[in-house]
Design an enzyme around this catalytic site. Sequence first.
Site, short mmCIF file in Angstrom:
data_model
loop_
_atom_site.label_atom_id
_atom_site.label_comp_id
_atom_site.label_asym_id
_atom_site.label_seq_id
_atom_site.Cartn_x
_atom_site.Cartn_y
_atom_site.Cartn_z
N ARG A 263 33.39 36.89 36.88
CA ARG A 263 33.11 37.56 35.71
C ARG A 263 34.07 37.99 34.93
NH1 ARG A 263 27.92 40.52 38.03
NH2 ARG A 263 29.13 40.50 40.09
N GLN B 279 37.91 37.15 55.10
CA GLN B 279 36.55 36.59 54.81
C GLN B 279 37.09 35.09 54.24
OE1 GLN B 279 33.77 37.80 51.79
NE2 GLN B 279 32.10 37.43 52.93
N ASN C 94 81.97 61.22 22.43
CA ASN C 94 81.17 61.27 20.95
C ASN C 94 81.48 59.97 20.69
OD1 ASN C 94 79.88 62.69 18.77
ND2 ASN C 94 81.29 61.56 17.72
C1 UD1 Z 1 26.90 44.98 44.57
C2 UD1 Z 1 25.54 45.47 45.38
C3 UD1 Z 1 24.50 46.07 44.60
C4 UD1 Z 1 25.12 47.41 43.63
C5 UD1 Z 1 26.43 46.86 43.10
C6 UD1 Z 1 27.53 48.25 42.66
C7 UD1 Z 1 25.10 43.61 46.91
C8 UD1 Z 1 24.31 42.46 47.29
N1 UD1 Z 1 24.87 43.97 45.68
O1 UD1 Z 1 26.76 44.05 43.71
O2 UD1 Z 1 23.28 46.38 45.03
O3 UD1 Z 1 24.36 47.75 42.68
O4 UD1 Z 1 27.49 46.24 44.10
O5 UD1 Z 1 28.53 48.09 42.08
O6 UD1 Z 1 25.94 44.01 47.75
N2 UD1 Z 1 32.62 40.97 48.03
C9 UD1 Z 1 33.44 40.53 49.30
N3 UD1 Z 1 32.54 39.20 49.93
C10 UD1 Z 1 31.65 38.65 49.48
C11 UD1 Z 1 31.01 39.21 48.25
C12 UD1 Z 1 31.37 40.23 47.72
O7 UD1 Z 1 34.01 40.73 49.62
O8 UD1 Z 1 31.14 37.64 49.89
C13 UD1 Z 1 33.24 42.25 47.51
C14 UD1 Z 1 33.45 41.87 46.04
O9 UD1 Z 1 34.94 41.70 46.05
C15 UD1 Z 1 33.50 43.32 45.54
C16 UD1 Z 1 32.22 43.91 46.21
O10 UD1 Z 1 32.20 43.28 47.50
O11 UD1 Z 1 34.60 44.09 45.54
C17 UD1 Z 1 30.83 43.63 45.40
O12 UD1 Z 1 30.56 42.57 45.12
P1 UD1 Z 1 29.92 41.90 43.64
O13 UD1 Z 1 29.84 40.74 43.91
O14 UD1 Z 1 30.84 42.53 42.69
O15 UD1 Z 1 28.51 42.88 43.80
P2 UD1 Z 1 27.63 43.31 42.79
O16 UD1 Z 1 26.97 42.23 42.22
O17 UD1 Z 1 28.47 44.03 41.72
CA CA Z 2 30.25 44.79 41.61
#
Ligand code: UD1
Ligand code: CA
Length: 456
Positions: free
Chosen positions: A16, A73, A377
């Site tokens: 995003r 990961q 200077n």
């Molecule tokens: C997540 C939470 C949501 C919460 C929000 C708060 C989950 C399923 N949802 O959603 O409940 O309200 O954060 O900000 O956890 N990441 C990984 N590996 C992955 C997926 C994500 O390392 O496979 C990391 C991303 O880099 C990021 C963090 O986890 O730093 C959160 O992931 P993101 O996709 O932003 O989750 P949200 O949709 O914001």
């Molecule tokens: Ca997030």
Amino acid sequence: MTNRYAIVLAAGQGTRMKSDLYKVLHPVCGKPMVGHVIDNIQQLGANRIVTIVGHGAEKVEETLGSASEYALQTEQLGTAHAVQQAEHLLGDLEGTTIVVCGDTPLIRSTTMKELIEHHEQVGAKATILTAFADDPTGYGRIIRGAAGEVLRNVEHKDATTEEQAVKEINTGTYCFDNKALFKALKKVRNDNAQGEYYLPDVLGILREEGALVSAYATEDFSETLGINDRVVLSQAEQVMRLRIAEMHMRNGVTIINPENTYISADAEIGRDTILQPGVMIEGKTIIGAGCEIGPNSQITESIIGNGTKIHSSVVLESKIGENTSVGPFAHIRPESDLGNEVRVGNFVEVKKSTFKDGSKAAHLSYIGDALVGSKVNFGCGTIVVNYDGKKKHVTTIEDEAFIGCNSNLVAPVTVGKGAYVAAGSTVTKDVPADALAISRARQENKEGYVSKLKLN
Ligand code: UD1
Ligand code: CA
């Protein structure tokens, strides 16, 4: 005391953000967002910190260095799957584990501490940090039972209309009993709207097993902003900017307008220094006490001594001494070192040059690759000609030399101690100490020339 561990989730691409730069490396007040998260966690005194990396793993590891251990990961299958990658490092350990997302840089370490203390006090197996959002769109919602107990988290995309109306959100920060966490992770499934393994599902799983699941609510929603796109990035920048400004003001710095003053998270500023509107202080800059930083000055990765004034100027990767005056409209380029009581005035560019104490270039000059002694200077319009089209050369100007206006010093050349260079000279040979160098056409006056010309 219970052992404490921390896991930071930073493997996502951050689709995003629509960016070539991995999301967690986008800076907030000059520091990558995941750097803020690690700095805050370090203040908790955790025994081990593991960062989950994936997209841009090398870049993230390079940025954070030895502040963390890393687990890879390779495929981003969700936040629960991400935490599972730390199992070989932490899985067998007794203690409390805090999990923080790499994209929530505003959560203070004091809040994390309160969360851990609450978790340990109530003896929960899992505690979620929640907040109340006016607009909870995109966040997970906290579903509570009749007695107010936490039942589970539901993601926005999986929530019913009724659940979507809940304002209490998952901040993405949690505390777990470490062993219970890794055991429960094995039971997380991906049969949801996004086909992902959700970490907050662990809450529901533990709850159904009869374990105590708790929540700790922070009052300050702004602290919990999860940065998913550039609109929220700018909101986070604003919150952090004002937080940094407030910290400096409480330490005795006057900031005329904190709304438009930009101070990096790593900058240090002494007391009684005044920052005028539009100032930008970037990187690990250190500014002394009693300084005046005038409007629209940009100071990057530099050290400024006490009592120095910098007005409407740019200072990059340089060192400036005490009670020195720079600007208005001066440009101090990298690797310059100006001493005490130096003056560099309007429209003067200094590049990779040293000025010892008390030297002055007050107007319209270019000083490049020069070693300038003390009390030198430079007259208005002096140019140090440092470049012959192929190479740059050094010019040495010894103590108390006096360079007349509009002179060129063609490098490599030395002007000796106390020597004078007459105005308008182009100096190509060394000038001995105490000598006067004149290198310009001698003036000739033709008497009565003008009226004779007019008669013809
Ligand atoms: C997540 C939470 C949501 C919460 C929000 C708060 C989950 C399923 N949802 O959603 O409940 O309200 O954060 O900000 O956890 N990441 C990984 N590996 C992955 C997926 C994500 O390392 O496979 C990391 C991303 O880099 C990021 C963090 O986890 O730093 C959160 O992931 P993101 O996709 O932003 O989750 P949200 O949709 O914001
Ligand atoms: Ca997030």
